[in-house]
Design a protein around this motif. Structure first.
Motif, PDB file in Angstrom:
ATOM      1  N   ALA A   5       0.831  -1.203   0.000  1.00  0.00           N
ATOM      2  CA  ALA A   5       0.000   0.000   0.000  1.00  0.00           C
ATOM      3  C   ALA A   5       0.865   1.252   0.000  1.00  0.00           C
ATOM      4  N   ILE A   6       1.950   1.236   0.769  1.00  0.00           N
ATOM      5  CA  ILE A   6       2.861   2.380   0.786  1.00  0.00           C
ATOM      6  C   ILE A   6       3.522   2.550  -0.575  1.00  0.00           C
ATOM      7  N   ALA A   7       3.944   1.448  -1.188  1.00  0.00           N
ATOM      8  CA  ALA A   7       4.576   1.515  -2.510  1.00  0.00           C
ATOM      9  C   ALA A   7       3.601   2.049  -3.550  1.00  0.00           C
ATOM     10  N   GLU A   8       2.352   1.620  -3.490  1.00  0.00           N
ATOM     11  CA  GLU A   8       1.335   2.090  -4.431  1.00  0.00           C
ATOM     12  C   GLU A   8       1.085   3.585  -4.243  1.00  0.00           C
ATOM     13  N   ALA A   9       1.014   4.029  -2.998  1.00  0.00           N
ATOM     14  CA  ALA A   9       0.813   5.453  -2.727  1.00  0.00           C
ATOM     15  C   ALA A   9       2.012   6.268  -3.201  1.00  0.00           C
ATOM     16  N   ALA A  10       3.219   5.735  -3.017  1.00  0.00           N
ATOM     17  CA  ALA A  10       4.423   6.438  -3.469  1.00  0.00           C
ATOM     18  C   ALA A  10       4.433   6.548  -4.991  1.00  0.00           C
ATOM     19  N   LYS A  11       3.986   5.482  -5.656  1.00  0.00           N
ATOM     20  CA  LYS A  11       3.939   5.500  -7.122  1.00  0.00           C
ATOM     21  C   LYS A  11       2.987   6.584  -7.622  1.00  0.00           C
ATOM     22  N   ARG A  12       1.923   6.834  -6.877  1.00  0.00           N
ATOM     23  CA  ARG A  12       0.953   7.859  -7.248  1.00  0.00           C
ATOM     24  C   ARG A  12       1.339   9.241  -6.730  1.00  0.00           C
ATOM     25  N   GLY A  13       2.418   9.322  -5.943  1.00  0.00           N
ATOM     26  CA  GLY A  13       2.832  10.590  -5.365  1.00  0.00           C
ATOM     27  C   GLY A  13       1.950  11.023  -4.212  1.00  0.00           C
ATOM     28  N   GLU A  14       1.352  10.066  -3.515  1.00  0.00           N
ATOM     29  CA  GLU A  14       0.413  10.372  -2.438  1.00  0.00           C
ATOM     30  C   GLU A  14       0.954  10.049  -1.050  1.00  0.00           C
ATOM     31  N   VAL A  15       2.256   9.866  -0.913  1.00  0.00           N
ATOM     32  CA  VAL A  15       2.821   9.561   0.398  1.00  0.00           C
ATOM     33  C   VAL A  15       2.915  10.848   1.191  1.00  0.00           C
ATOM     34  N   ASP A  16       2.321  10.857   2.366  1.00  0.00           N
ATOM     35  CA  ASP A  16       2.302  12.026   3.234  1.00  0.00           C
ATOM     36  C   ASP A  16       3.071  11.695   4.501  1.00  0.00           C
ATOM     37  N   LEU A  17       4.305  12.153   4.584  1.00  0.00           N
ATOM     38  CA  LEU A  17       5.139  11.837   5.739  1.00  0.00           C
ATOM     39  C   LEU A  17       4.702  12.568   6.995  1.00  0.00           C
ATOM     40  N   SER A  18       3.761  13.495   6.900  1.00  0.00           N
ATOM     41  CA  SER A  18       3.269  14.159   8.107  1.00  0.00           C
ATOM     42  C   SER A  18       2.465  13.187   8.963  1.00  0.00           C
TER      43      SER A  18
END
Length: 119
Positions: free
Chosen positions: A80-93
């Motif tokens: 899920a994290i990899a998929e979000a990163a691929k979409r540019g949706e990773v929020d480190l906050s």
């Protein structure tokens, strides 16, 4: 149906992470059992309270234990994290670090510093 049901899109993402042995479970049961696990953790209910629509509570619990021991949930989270990163949706906050995950060396307890060092 309960509020814990997965959409078809969610299930398409999750299904490849769930191992299927040579003798079962059948794919339609697999989805119901996974949804039973989701129901249990979403509601906080006991395993014996899992609604019958997900299958026998003991089967759902055993399947959860098998998946836990096989590392399915860790792989699913990483996917899920990899998929979000691929979409540019990773929020480190949303990342949280607390005392249960950060350990200090025992020498740091009671350490005394010169006030000039802190300045």
């Amino acid at each position: 149906m309960t509020r814990a049901q997965l959409t078809d899109t969610e299930w398409e993402f999750i299904e490849p992470y769930l191992p299927v042995g040579e003798y079962g479970p059948y794919p339609e049961r697999l989805r119901r059992q996974f949804e039973g696990v989701v129901w249990r953790f979403r509601t906080g209910g006991q395993w014996r309270e899992v609604p019958g629509e997900f299958g026998a509570w003991s089967t759902v619990h055993n399947r959860f234990r098998q998946w836990r021991d096989a590392g399915v949930f860790e792989a699913l989270l990483e996917g899920a994290i990899a998929e979000a990163a691929k979409r540019g949706e990773v929020d480190l906050s949303l990342v949280s670090v607390d005392s249960t995950t950060v350990r200090a060396h025992h020498d740091t307890a009671g350490m005394h510093l010169d006030p000039g060092t802190l300045a």
